[in-house]
Scaffold this active site. Structure first.
Site, PDB file in Angstrom:
ATOM      1  N   PRO A   2      15.110 -11.949  -0.446  1.00 52.89           N
ATOM      2  CA  PRO A   2      16.302 -11.589  -1.163  1.00 52.89           C
ATOM      3  C   PRO A   2      16.712 -10.168  -0.759  1.00 52.89           C
ATOM      4  O   PRO A   2      15.915  -9.242  -0.822  1.00 52.89           O
ATOM      5  CB  PRO A   2      15.866 -11.629  -2.609  1.00 52.89           C
ATOM      6  CG  PRO A   2      14.596 -12.405  -2.624  1.00 52.89           C
ATOM      7  CD  PRO A   2      14.045 -12.406  -1.264  1.00 52.89           C
ATOM      8  N   GLU A   3      17.920 -10.002  -0.335  1.00 55.76           N
ATOM      9  CA  GLU A   3      18.463  -8.666  -0.100  1.00 55.76           C
ATOM     10  C   GLU A   3      19.218  -8.264  -1.367  1.00 55.76           C
ATOM     11  O   GLU A   3      19.122  -8.925  -2.388  1.00 55.76           O
ATOM     12  CB  GLU A   3      19.374  -8.674   1.137  1.00 55.76           C
ATOM     13  CG  GLU A   3      18.630  -9.123   2.401  1.00 55.76           C
ATOM     14  CD  GLU A   3      19.482  -9.064   3.659  1.00 55.76           C
ATOM     15  OE1 GLU A   3      20.351  -8.190   3.751  1.00 55.76           O
ATOM     16  OE2 GLU A   3      19.263  -9.892   4.554  1.00 55.76           O
TER      17      GLU A   3
END
Length: 277
Positions: A2-3
Site C-alpha cells: 500500500p502506498e
DNA sequence: ATGGCCTCCTGTATGC
DNA sequence: TGCATACAGGAGGCCA
C-alpha cells in the site's frame, strides 16, 4: 505495499468504526513482523483504552487513544487491515488482532511480514514528528512541498528522479506505482538525474503528483494482487494506470510500446516518446 | 554525503 | 505435473 493512497483509503474506512471504541484485548501470532510486535506493551498501555483518532502520516496508520498513547501500523508490501467479528476463524498470516468492545476486532494480515507495529507512550506520541518521523519528508499535499524544497534536496543528487521521488526523506508516501505514474504525467524520463530538474519542472510535477494521488484515493486505491480496503473491497485506480505494469502495451497518449527497465532494483515503466523531458 | 545493492518473507507466475 | 527461478506495493542497513 500500500502506498499513500491505499493507506489513506484504509484509514478513512476504519475511522468511523474505530473512533470511540474501547480496546478490550490483543492477540498476536507470536511471529515477528519487520520488528517484534510489542505485545506486552500493548497489553499494558492499550488495553482498556478508548480510541479517539485514526489518521495517516506517510504510509503509516496512526491510532491514538484517550490518553494519547499512539499505535503506529505500517503495512509493508502485503499488509492488510480489516474488521471482523471475534468469531471469524483466524486466517493464516493474521499476526495481530485488536479486540474491540462491539464484538469486532481489527486484524493485521501480512504474508510477507514486512509490515510493522509500534507503540508510543503519550510523551513520545506528542513529539512524534521528532521521535518517530524525524527522517520522514513532508506530506505531498503539504505547503512544505514546494519546488524550492525539492531543489534544495536534489542539488547534489545525480540519482534518477524516480529514485529521488521514492525517497521517504524527500517526500512521504510515494512508492513505485505512483512515482512511475507521476513521471509519465509530467513527461519526465525516470532516469533523469534529480539535480537537473529546473523550477518549472517541479512546478509542473508537484501538482501532477497531488492530482494522481487524489484520483487514486478517489478510486479506492490500486489493487495489484491483494490490496483490499478495510471493508474487503478492491480499489480501481489500476484501471487508470498509464505506464505501471503495461510493458509493451501501447501508450495511451502516442501508441508506442511502454518500456520496462530496472532502476535501483525496482521495476520502472515509461513511454520512450512521451517522457523525453 | 551519495548511491547501489542486499535483506527481511511468502505467494504467484513463468519457464524448462 | 514438478521443480527452479524470478518477481512483487517498502524501507533500512551496509559498503564502496
Amino acid at each position: 505495499m500500500p502506498e499513500l493512497p491505499e493507506v489513506e483509503v484504509i484509514c478513512q474506512g476504519l475511522r468511523p468504526h474505530l473512533t470511540n471504541r474501547l480496546i478490550t484485548g490483543i492477540r498476536c501470532s507470536g511471529k515477528p513482523l519487520r520488528h517484534p510486535v510489542p505485545h506486552a506493551a500493548m497489553d499494558e498501555l492499550l488495553c482498556g483504552q478508548t480510541i479517539r483518532t485514526v489518521e495517516r502520516r506517510a504510509k503509516y496508520l496512526l491510532i491514538a487513544t484517550e490518553d494519547e498513547t499512539l499505535l503506529i501500523i505500517h503495512l509493508g508490501m502485503t499488509g492488510n487491515l480489516g474488521l471482523f467479528p471475534h468469531s471469524t476463524p483466524v486466517k493464516v498470516h493474521d499476526h495481530v488482532r485488536w479486540q474491540l468492545d462491539n464484538g469486532l476486532e481489527l486484524r493485521l494480515n501480512d504474508s510477507r511480514r514486512f509490515g510493522a507495529v509500534w507503540l508510543l507512550p503519550p510523551e513520545q506520541a506528542r513529539n512524534r514528528e521528532i521521535e518517530f518521523f524525524a527522517n520522514t519528508g513532508p506530506e505531498p499535499f503539504s505547503s512544505l512541498c514546494t519546488p524550492a524544497h525539492f531543489m534544495a534536496l536534489a542539488r547534489k543528487r545525480q540519482q534518477p528522479i524516480k529514485t529521488f521521488l521514492m525517497d521517504s526523506k524527500v517526500v512521504a508516501g510515494i512508492g513505485n506505482i505512483y512515482a512511475n505514474e507521476a513521471l509519465m504525467a509530467a513527461g519526465i524520463h525516470p532516469t533523469r538525474p534529480a539535480c537537473t530538474l529546473l523550477e518549472h519542472d517541479w512546478q509542473r510535477l508537484i501538482p501532477l503528483i497531488r492530482r494522481i494521488l487524489t484520483q487514486a484515493i478517489g478510486c479506492g486505491g490500486s489493487t495489484i494482487s491483494d490490496f483490499i480496503n478495510a471493508s474487503g473491497e478492491q480499489g480501481y485506480f489500476q484501471m487508470h494506470f498509464q505506464v505501471y505494469g503495461r510493458k509493451n502495451q501501447p501508450c495511451h497518449q502516442c501508441g508506442s510500446p511502454i518500456e520496462k527497465i530496472q532502476i535501483s532494483g525496482r521495476a520502472t515503466y515509461f513511454c520512450p516518446i512521451c517522457q523525453q523531458g
